[in-house]
Design an enzyme around this catalytic site. Structure first.
Site, mmCIF file in Angstrom:
data_model
loop_
_atom_site.group_PDB
_atom_site.id
_atom_site.type_symbol
_atom_site.label_atom_id
_atom_site.label_comp_id
_atom_site.label_asym_id
_atom_site.label_seq_id
_atom_site.Cartn_x
_atom_site.Cartn_y
_atom_site.Cartn_z
ATOM 1 N N HIS A 1 0.848 -1.191 0.000
ATOM 2 C CA HIS A 1 0.000 0.000 0.000
ATOM 3 C C HIS A 1 0.885 1.243 0.000
ATOM 4 C CE1 HIS A 1 -4.286 -1.385 1.152
ATOM 5 N NE2 HIS A 1 -3.664 -2.333 0.489
ATOM 6 N N GLU B 72 1.079 4.139 1.543
ATOM 7 C CA GLU B 72 1.629 4.705 2.774
ATOM 8 C C GLU B 72 2.810 3.887 3.292
ATOM 9 O OE1 GLU B 72 -2.929 5.376 2.944
ATOM 10 O OE2 GLU B 72 -1.494 3.947 2.116
ATOM 11 N N ARG C 86 6.766 4.968 3.535
ATOM 12 C CA ARG C 86 7.499 4.906 4.806
ATOM 13 C C ARG C 86 8.782 4.094 4.661
ATOM 14 N NH1 ARG C 86 8.237 0.707 9.137
ATOM 15 N NH2 ARG C 86 8.799 1.905 10.992
ATOM 16 N N ARG C 87 8.741 3.030 3.860
ATOM 17 C CA ARG C 87 9.976 2.270 3.618
ATOM 18 C C ARG C 87 11.020 3.154 2.927
ATOM 19 N NH1 ARG C 87 6.578 -2.079 1.537
ATOM 20 N NH2 ARG C 87 6.145 -3.554 3.211
ATOM 21 N N CYS D 151 -6.637 3.040 4.515
ATOM 22 C CA CYS D 151 -7.559 1.916 4.677
ATOM 23 C C CYS D 151 -7.649 1.545 6.154
ATOM 24 C CB CYS D 151 -7.089 0.717 3.848
ATOM 25 S SG CYS D 151 -5.545 -0.040 4.406
ATOM 26 N N CYS E 113 -3.609 0.275 6.976
ATOM 27 C CA CYS E 113 -2.766 1.464 7.061
ATOM 28 C C CYS E 113 -3.149 2.343 8.252
ATOM 29 C CB CYS E 113 -2.851 2.264 5.760
ATOM 30 S SG CYS E 113 -2.049 1.451 4.357
ATOM 31 N N LYS F 6 -1.332 0.881 11.149
ATOM 32 C CA LYS F 6 0.113 1.089 11.075
ATOM 33 C C LYS F 6 0.485 2.541 11.367
ATOM 34 C CE LYS F 6 1.202 -2.853 8.158
ATOM 35 N NZ LYS F 6 1.925 -3.384 7.001
#
Length: 238
Positions: free
Chosen positions: A81, A83, A87-88, A126, A190, A193
């Site tokens: 996804h 987001e 972030r990675r 999501c 998400c 997270k």
């Protein structure tokens, strides 16, 4: 222009500068026309002293692997996804620019006070944040769908609900959404997270050994924006 608009513009501008390969396209002609779409997310650094914004990472995507696709060796990417991809990429940026950005304070490195980190996503994350907006959208699009068909599974916020099931169970942990006939995923939504990042920071376990937690200063949301839902899902579930 507001800060929120500038943050969104910064991410979209960086996305538009990328090559067309892999981006959504329009396929077919006439009645057979099909427009592809995706979610765009990105992290933006703000220098509060100069008011400058820089998009340092971005990602697009809507897919994740279901539980039967997971590798026992840990060598497959579970969650794609937008987001999570963004972030990675942010972690890669922080590692590559660690000595340029962070300053040492006692035994740990800290993020400079004049820098703030913002997250932009073109669609409401999501999970719990998007449940009410999606419910309203479905109610508007089909008045023939009775609420009674949306069966309540549990009122316990610690119960994990799959995707878009049980619209009435607000505040619940949720797995990534998918078709009702598909194999469930084991990836958390998400919303969950991002709520975890709000509690623990975005830096991850590797950087946490060196630095103090790094928190998101603001989140800018495009489609399906609902302040009450996002505040509940992102800020109030501590």
């Amino acid at each position: 222009m507001s800060l929120a608009d500038r943050i969104a513009q910064s991410v979209i501008k960086k996305y538009n500068e990328l090559p067309k390969r892999g981006k959504p396209t329009v396929k077919g002609k006439g009645a057979q026309t099909k427009e592809e779409w995706t979610v765009l997310a990105g992290f933006v650094l703000e220098n509060t002293q100069t008011s400058q914004l820089e998009c340092v990472s971005l990602g697009t995507g809507l897919k994740c692997q279901h539980r039967e696709q997971l590798s026992p060796y840990g060598d497959s990417l579970h969650d794609s996804h937008a987001e999570v991809i963004a972030r990675r990429a942010l972690l890669v940026y922080l590692i590559d620019h660690f000595q340029d950005i962070f300053t040492k304070q006692d035994a740990r490195y800290v993020f400079p006070r004049h820098l703030q980190l913002h997250l932009y996503t073109s669609r409401c994350p999501c999970g719990d944040a998007s449940i009410e907006p999606l419910d309203d959208k479905l109610s508007d699009s089909t008045s023939e769908q009775p609420k009674a068909k949306r069966q309540r599974i549990s009122q316990d916020p610690l119960t994990i609900v799959r995707g878009h099931q049980d619209f009435d169970s607000l505040g619940s942990l949720r797995l990534k959404p998918g078709r009702a006939d598909s194999i469930p995923t084991l990836s958390m939504s998400c919303s969950d997270k991002i709520a975890k990042w709000n509690a623990l920071g975005v830096q991850g376990s590797l950087l946490a050994m060196l630095m103090a937690p790094l928190y998101i200063s603001s989140i800018v949301v495009g489609d399906l924006y609902n302040h009450k839902s996002i505040d509940r899902a992102i800020n109030q579930r501590g």
